[in-house]
Design a protein around this motif. Structure first.
Motif, PDB file in Angstrom:
ATOM      1  N   ALA A 219      -1.809   1.396   4.426  1.00 32.97           N
ATOM      2  CA  ALA A 219      -2.180   2.023   5.696  1.00 32.97           C
ATOM      3  C   ALA A 219      -1.497   1.266   6.814  1.00 32.97           C
ATOM      4  CB  ALA A 219      -3.696   2.000   5.898  1.00 32.97           C
ATOM      5  N   GLY A 220      -1.032   2.001   7.812  1.00 31.27           N
ATOM      6  CA  GLY A 220      -0.304   1.356   8.892  1.00 31.27           C
ATOM      7  C   GLY A 220       0.931   0.668   8.324  1.00 31.27           C
ATOM      8  N   GLN A 221       1.093  -0.608   8.648  1.00 32.08           N
ATOM      9  CA  GLN A 221       2.245  -1.350   8.135  1.00 32.08           C
ATOM     10  C   GLN A 221       1.961  -2.032   6.796  1.00 32.08           C
ATOM     11  OE1 GLN A 221       3.059  -3.899  11.582  1.00 32.08           O
ATOM     12  NE2 GLN A 221       4.900  -2.679  11.983  1.00 32.08           N
ATOM     13  N   ALA A 222       0.700  -2.179   6.440  1.00 33.87           N
ATOM     14  CA  ALA A 222       0.352  -2.854   5.186  1.00 33.87           C
ATOM     15  C   ALA A 222       0.651  -1.952   3.987  1.00 33.87           C
ATOM     16  CB  ALA A 222      -1.114  -3.238   5.191  1.00 33.87           C
ATOM     17  N   ILE A 223       0.998  -2.582   2.884  1.00 33.96           N
ATOM     18  CA  ILE A 223       1.268  -1.870   1.626  1.00 33.96           C
ATOM     19  C   ILE A 223       0.364  -2.463   0.556  1.00 33.96           C
ATOM     20  CG2 ILE A 223       3.013  -1.247  -0.077  1.00 33.96           C
ATOM     21  CD1 ILE A 223       5.159  -1.773   2.050  1.00 33.96           C
ATOM     22  N   SER A 224      -0.325  -1.626  -0.190  1.00 35.16           N
ATOM     23  CA  SER A 224      -1.229  -2.135  -1.219  1.00 35.16           C
ATOM     24  C   SER A 224      -0.456  -2.946  -2.254  1.00 35.16           C
ATOM     25  CB  SER A 224      -1.961  -0.985  -1.914  1.00 35.16           C
ATOM     26  OG  SER A 224      -1.089  -0.289  -2.793  1.00 35.16           O
ATOM     27  N   ALA A 225      -1.177  -3.819  -2.939  1.00 34.06           N
ATOM     28  CA  ALA A 225      -0.535  -4.663  -3.949  1.00 34.06           C
ATOM     29  C   ALA A 225       0.146  -3.830  -5.019  1.00 34.06           C
ATOM     30  CB  ALA A 225      -1.576  -5.595  -4.572  1.00 34.06           C
ATOM     31  N   THR A 226      -0.510  -2.764  -5.465  1.00 30.35           N
ATOM     32  CA  THR A 226       0.073  -1.962  -6.540  1.00 30.35           C
ATOM     33  C   THR A 226       1.265  -1.141  -6.051  1.00 30.35           C
ATOM     34  OG1 THR A 226      -1.707  -0.360  -6.125  1.00 30.35           O
ATOM     35  CG2 THR A 226      -1.984  -1.871  -7.977  1.00 30.35           C
TER      36      THR A 226
END
Length: 378
Positions: free
Chosen positions: A208-215
Motif C-alpha cells: 500500500a502506498g510506497q510500501a511493498i509486502s514481504a511476499t
C-alpha cells in the motif's frame, strides 16, 4: 574347472549379498527421522554497538553471551566506513565490535547498508537512499569481506527492510535491490568463497502506498534471479501483542513463513530455491509507548494498542524460541534488542529492550535465557 566356476559363483554371491546389506543399511538410515538443524539465536543492536563506550559495549555483549545467544546483528554502515570518499576506509569502530564479540565467542552478522552523501542519487539527502551505483556499494562490501573473513565473519545481510520507504528511499524498488544484491553477493564471494549472503530482512506491511509486502517484494526479487545470490532470506515477523505460536491467521506475519498460499517458502520453492532457509533477523515486542499496553488477554481501553506489558514481552520471547525451533524453514531467530533506547514514550521504538534504559532487567531477559537453555538441553 568346475571347482573354479563354483568359487567364482560363491564370490559373486557374497559380493551381491554385501551390496544388498549396504543398501539396506543406507535405506534404514535414510528412513530415520532427521533432527532439525540447530536454531541459531542472537541479539540485534542496529547501529548502536559502534558508538558505545568500551564499558557499554562490554556490558551489551556480556548480555548476549549470558542469555545464550550465538550471534549479534549489527549495522556495518557504508556511511560510517567511507563517509567522505571511495578512497578511504575507517574501520576502527567496527573492528572494536568484532574484537569484543570474538572475545565472547559470538558470531557477528553485519548488515551492509546506508549510503554516504557522495554516493547518493542527486536530490536524495538521507543515508537510507539507495546507492546511485550498485557497483560502488559492492566494492565496499567486498572490502569488508576481505577484511573480516580472517576474523571469523562469513555471513552478511544486504540492507535492512528494503521493502519499506523508511529504509529504502525515495521508495522501495525490487529491481534496483536485485541489482544491488547481485553485485554485492558476487563481490563478497570473490573476497571470501565461504561467505553466505542473507537477503535484507523484510518488513511486514501490506502492499500500500510506497510500501511493498514481504511476499510481493520477494516474488519480484526471485523473478529477476535474485534467489541465486542468497543463502537465506531475512524476515522480520513481529507478532505483538500475539504469540508467534498463535499466529496462524493468513494476515499474521509468522504464518507467511510457510503457512499461507503466498508464503515465503512457497515462493522460494516455486523458483527452485526450496532449500533456502528463513533467518528471522529481527523479532521482539515493545513495552511502552503512546497508546495502551496489551497483556494478550484484555481488550484495549479504546486507545490503539502500541505495546505490551513486560510480562507479555517475556511470554512472547519464550514462545518465539520454541516456535522458531518448530518452524521447519527457520534457521535463525535474532531478538531486537538488548536495551531500551530511552524513556521518551512518544515512540514505542524506544522500548524493545530486554533491559530498561537504566540497565535494570525486564522479565524477558530471564525468559529468553531459560528458553534458549531449554532448547539446547532438549
Amino acid at each position: 574347472m568346475a571347482r573354479k566356476h563354483r568359487g567364482r559363483r560363491r564370490a559373486v554371491t557374497w559380493a551381491a549379498l554385501l551390496v544388498w546389506l549396504i543398501g539396506a543399511l543406507t535405506a534404514t538410515q535414510c528412513a530415520r527421522p532427521q533432527s532439525p538443524p540447530a536454531l541459531q539465536v542472537g541479539l540485534a543492536y542496529g547501529d548502536r554497538l559502534v558508538w558505545m563506550s568500551d564499558r557499554q559495549l562490554a556490558a551489551a555483549l556480556d548480555d548476549a553471551a549470558a542469555v545464550g545467544a550465538r550471534w549479534v546483528r549489527a549495522d556495518l554502515s557504508w556511511a560510517d566506513i567511507q563517509p567522505d570518499s571511495p578512497h578511504e576506509y575507517r574501520w576502527r569502530l567496527f573492528d572494536r565490535v568484532v574484537r569484543a564479540a570474538s572475545a565472547r565467542g559470538l558470531h557477528v552478522l553485519p548488515v551492509l547498508a546506508y549510503t554516504p552523501s557522495w554516493a547518493r542519487p542527486v536530490g536524495c539527502a538521507a543515508d537510507k537512499c539507495a546507492p546511485a551505483d550498485p557497483e560502488a556499494f559492492a566494492a565496499f562490501a567486498g572490502a569488508a569481506a576481505q577484511r573480516y573473513a580472517p576474523r571469523g565473519i562469513h555471513r552478511w545481510e544486504v540492507w535492512n527492510e528494503p521493502n519499506i520507504p523508511v529504509f529504502w528511499q525515495p521508495s522501495p524498488d525490487p529491481v534496483a535491490y536485485t541489482a544491488l544484491l547481485r553485485a554485492t553477493s558476487l563481490a563478497v564471494r570473490r573476497a571470501d568463497p565461504s561467505a553466505g549472503v542473507v537477503l535484507g530482512g523484510l518488513a511486514t506491511p501490506p502492499t500500500a502506498g510506497q510500501a511493498i509486502s514481504a511476499t510481493d517484494y520477494l516474488a519480484a526479487v526471485l523473478a529477476r534471479g535474485g534467489g541465486r545470490f542468497v543463502d537465506a532470506v531475512g524476515y522480520h515477523p513481529y507478532t505483538y501483542p500475539g504469540l508467534p505460536s498463535a499466529a496462524t491467521a493468513p494476515g499474521m506475519a509468522w504464518a507467511r513463513i510457510d503457512r499461507t498460499q503466498d508464503s515465503l517458502h512457497g515462493l522460494l520453492a516455486a523458483h527452485g530455491s526450496a532449500d533456502t532457509p528463513v533467518w528471522i533477523t529481527e523479532f521482539g515486542a515493545p513495552t511502552n509507548g503512546p497508546g495502551t499496553a496489551s497483556d494478550g488477554q484484555t481488550a484495549s481501553d479504546g486507545q490503539a494498542v502500541t505495546h505490551v506489558t513486560e510480562e507479555r514481552q517475556a511470554a512472547i520471547a519464550a514462545d518465539a524460541v520454541r516456535t522458531a525451533h518448530r518452524t521447519p524453514y527457520v534457521r535463525a531467530l535474532i531478538w531486537y534488542t538488548e536495551r531500551d533506547l530511552g524513556t521518551d514514550r512518544s515512540s514505542n521504538e524506544n522500548f524493545f529492550g530486554l533491559r530498561r534504559a537504566d540497565g535494570s532487567a525486564k522479565p524477558a531477559l530471564g525468559a529468553l535465557r531459560h528458553a534458549i537453555a531449554a532448547l539446547r538441553g532438549a
